[in-house]
Design an enzyme around this catalytic site. Sequence first.
Site, mmCIF file in Angstrom:
data_model
loop_
_atom_site.group_PDB
_atom_site.id
_atom_site.type_symbol
_atom_site.label_atom_id
_atom_site.label_comp_id
_atom_site.label_asym_id
_atom_site.label_seq_id
_atom_site.Cartn_x
_atom_site.Cartn_y
_atom_site.Cartn_z
ATOM 1 N N CYS A 2 49.929 47.630 48.854
ATOM 2 C CA CYS A 2 50.849 47.900 49.948
ATOM 3 C C CYS A 2 50.072 48.315 51.191
ATOM 4 O O CYS A 2 49.159 49.125 51.120
ATOM 5 C CB CYS A 2 51.872 48.983 49.639
ATOM 6 S SG CYS A 2 52.950 48.570 48.288
ATOM 7 N N ASN A 103 53.391 53.763 50.102
ATOM 8 C CA ASN A 103 52.445 53.104 49.202
ATOM 9 C C ASN A 103 52.164 54.087 48.075
ATOM 10 O O ASN A 103 51.968 55.270 48.333
ATOM 11 C CB ASN A 103 51.157 52.787 49.996
ATOM 12 C CG ASN A 103 50.032 52.286 49.124
ATOM 13 O OD1 ASN A 103 50.257 51.737 48.057
ATOM 14 N ND2 ASN A 103 48.812 52.476 49.579
ATOM 15 N N LYS A 477 37.222 36.092 37.193
ATOM 16 C CA LYS A 477 37.237 35.225 38.381
ATOM 17 C C LYS A 477 38.113 34.007 38.143
ATOM 18 O O LYS A 477 38.932 33.641 38.968
ATOM 19 C CB LYS A 477 35.816 34.781 38.679
ATOM 20 C CG LYS A 477 35.086 35.037 39.914
ATOM 21 C CD LYS A 477 35.291 36.119 40.895
ATOM 22 C CE LYS A 477 36.170 37.269 40.654
ATOM 23 N NZ LYS A 477 35.688 38.562 40.878
ATOM 24 N N HIS A 496 32.778 35.983 14.731
ATOM 25 C CA HIS A 496 33.531 37.034 14.041
ATOM 26 C C HIS A 496 35.034 36.937 14.322
ATOM 27 O O HIS A 496 35.765 37.871 14.047
ATOM 28 C CB HIS A 496 32.997 38.403 14.459
ATOM 29 C CG HIS A 496 31.549 38.584 14.111
ATOM 30 N ND1 HIS A 496 31.121 38.733 12.817
ATOM 31 C CD2 HIS A 496 30.441 38.567 14.887
ATOM 32 C CE1 HIS A 496 29.794 38.849 12.802
ATOM 33 N NE2 HIS A 496 29.363 38.738 14.055
HETATM 34 C C1 F6R Z 1 38.520 41.084 40.847
HETATM 35 C C2 F6R Z 1 38.716 42.253 41.668
HETATM 36 C C3 F6R Z 1 39.258 43.482 41.036
HETATM 37 C C4 F6R Z 1 38.518 44.709 41.601
HETATM 38 C C5 F6R Z 1 39.127 46.008 41.058
HETATM 39 C C6 F6R Z 1 38.381 47.212 41.583
HETATM 40 O O1 F6R Z 1 37.936 40.051 41.572
HETATM 41 O O2 F6R Z 1 38.454 42.219 42.833
HETATM 42 O O3 F6R Z 1 39.160 43.434 39.653
HETATM 43 O O4 F6R Z 1 37.177 44.622 41.261
HETATM 44 O O5 F6R Z 1 40.462 46.089 41.417
HETATM 45 O O6 F6R Z 1 38.409 47.254 42.969
HETATM 46 P P1 F6R Z 1 37.369 48.109 43.784
HETATM 47 O O7 F6R Z 1 36.037 47.471 43.636
HETATM 48 O O8 F6R Z 1 37.874 48.044 45.191
HETATM 49 O O9 F6R Z 1 37.399 49.487 43.214
#
Ligand code: F6R
Length: 595
Positions: A2, A103, A477, A496
């Site tokens: 948000c 938020n 990803k 496994h």
């Molecule tokens: C995946 C992705 C999320 C962030 C996660 C943590 O590509 O971007 O899994 O890695 O939400 O976010 P940060 O790094 O901002 O704490």
Amino acid sequence: MCGIFGYLGPQNNASEMAIDGLKNLEYRGYDSWGVACKNENGDLLLEKHIGKISEADDLRPEILDSINHLAIGHSRWATHGGVTDQNAHPHLSHSGNIALVHNGIVENYVELREELKKDGFEFKSETDTETIVHLIEKYVSEVGFEEGVKKAVKRLEGRYAFLAIHKEEEKMIAARTGSPLIVGVGPLDNEYFLGSDVPAFYKHTKRVMYLDDEQMVIIDNSGIRFFNTKTDEAIEKRVVELTLDIESAEKGKYAHFMLKEIMEQKDTLSRAINQEPELIEGMAQAIEDARGTFLIGCGTAGKVALTGSYLFSRIAKKHVNFTFGSEFASYQDFLTDKTLLLSISQSGETADTLEAIEVAQKKGVKIASIVNVESSTMARISDLVIPIKAGPEKAVASTKATTSQMAILTLLAYACAGKLNEGQQLLAATAGKINDMLNPRYEDHIKALADKIVDVESMYIIGKGLNYPMALEAAIKLQEVSYIHAEGFAGGELKHGPIALITEGVPCIAIVANDETRSDILSNAMEIKARGGYIIGVSPENSEIFDYWIKVPDAGNASPIVNIIPIQILAYHLAIGRENNPDMPRNLAKSVTVK
Ligand code: F6R
């Protein structure tokens, strides 16, 4: 998660500024959006829609036709209640006099809603937010707007940030606990902005004042005042001047931020490693001095943290514990004032990671963090910070921040081994290799693979040792932007159980580093191939086992950094091939500020 925007000042197009500001916060949520403003007749005008704020121009919102100096806006990532116009913010109070954007999550909203219903308040949405605006109205009728908000805040439980305006007042009142909110100051006299993040207002000002947890701010024509929400005591704040690279937050020649950010890895690694050596050595010393270090992060940053535990073991012969931010509290009994918590985050605002830090701080644990957003809550509450200097990362899927975070962890591991110089040389050489690798021919080779497998239902990824966490990261990803069912495994674990999933033609990526794990992981790939799997090898050397080879440079202990990059490119092209928007995948948001 948000995006919040607010403006109060001399300019008379506050609603237009709100829409513009929200477009820069869209990465925080893009289910729906809304703006409320006060027009020259003193009416509160409200406009809200499901869909993306970036599509607002096609609608030509009516609020743009009014003259307004005061506006609030919101881009939503749904938590409580589906994606509907009714659930979109801003929410109005019962009388329609107060508008509010929010938020976070009000954890005691069920109890508050029951109480308010008994008092005659009617609820129009399914959100927890609506309880805040009705609660404020309940108290405003007793003690006025300012005192009413102060009273209401004391009743809220959970992590939240909100911003409220009142039809009869030239005033913005905001409060935060756990979710980010930053004040932008000027450049005109008596002009203030509020935003969940600096991009909300960076076009207008780079002078900011930070609101911390359990604090509120009241902005009106007489200026700005901060208070502690628990004690009502006034708080002094200073203005901080930010230096921001605005250009790098634009897409430039790229169709999507994700591809632009992948390609930026030609430079970002060098920026990450060009740190003051004292900064790296200082944090390495803290790891050395600690009796127990925990590495934490969530999602991709969690996979980076897990890679860190392998790097410390391999390079520095040091045991560093890993846990996801959301799981950290289960280990709190092992924390003492000698423990070090090393937290990894791009945004520095992830609620699960911040909560882990709070848990640790209560036990006197020292906090070190590796972050991208230097103005973030995490950077401000940590004892030691290393910024990765990757520049704004706008695509929801993390790419360049991931590799920069791994570069810093690699440097730290080398510094702990007393070999910082060796680490710097390795990474400088790796940065050069990435620069050579990221050329159009390389991208085309990966795109050709994406075209071949674009319609598959499932994919599997295997890795071992340093590259096991990259198998997990590859899966994230692929999942988040292509929506293909993807799972990462430690290669040795396959037999496994998971090997039962392998069927004829199912694509399996084998991340094969040029180290002692090579022969094992090739054997695991062979086991998959024997069951019909289509083997995509990500490796410096080809193998007869591979059906498709993606060559990567041999980067030694920096192999996780180079190995994940072609998989980022593959995920991007699979998303495009499947007509998904890789920058704004369904159900996700860039900064996850709820638990
Ligand atoms: C995946 C992705 C999320 C962030 C996660 C943590 O590509 O971007 O899994 O890695 O939400 O976010 P940060 O790094 O901002 O704490």
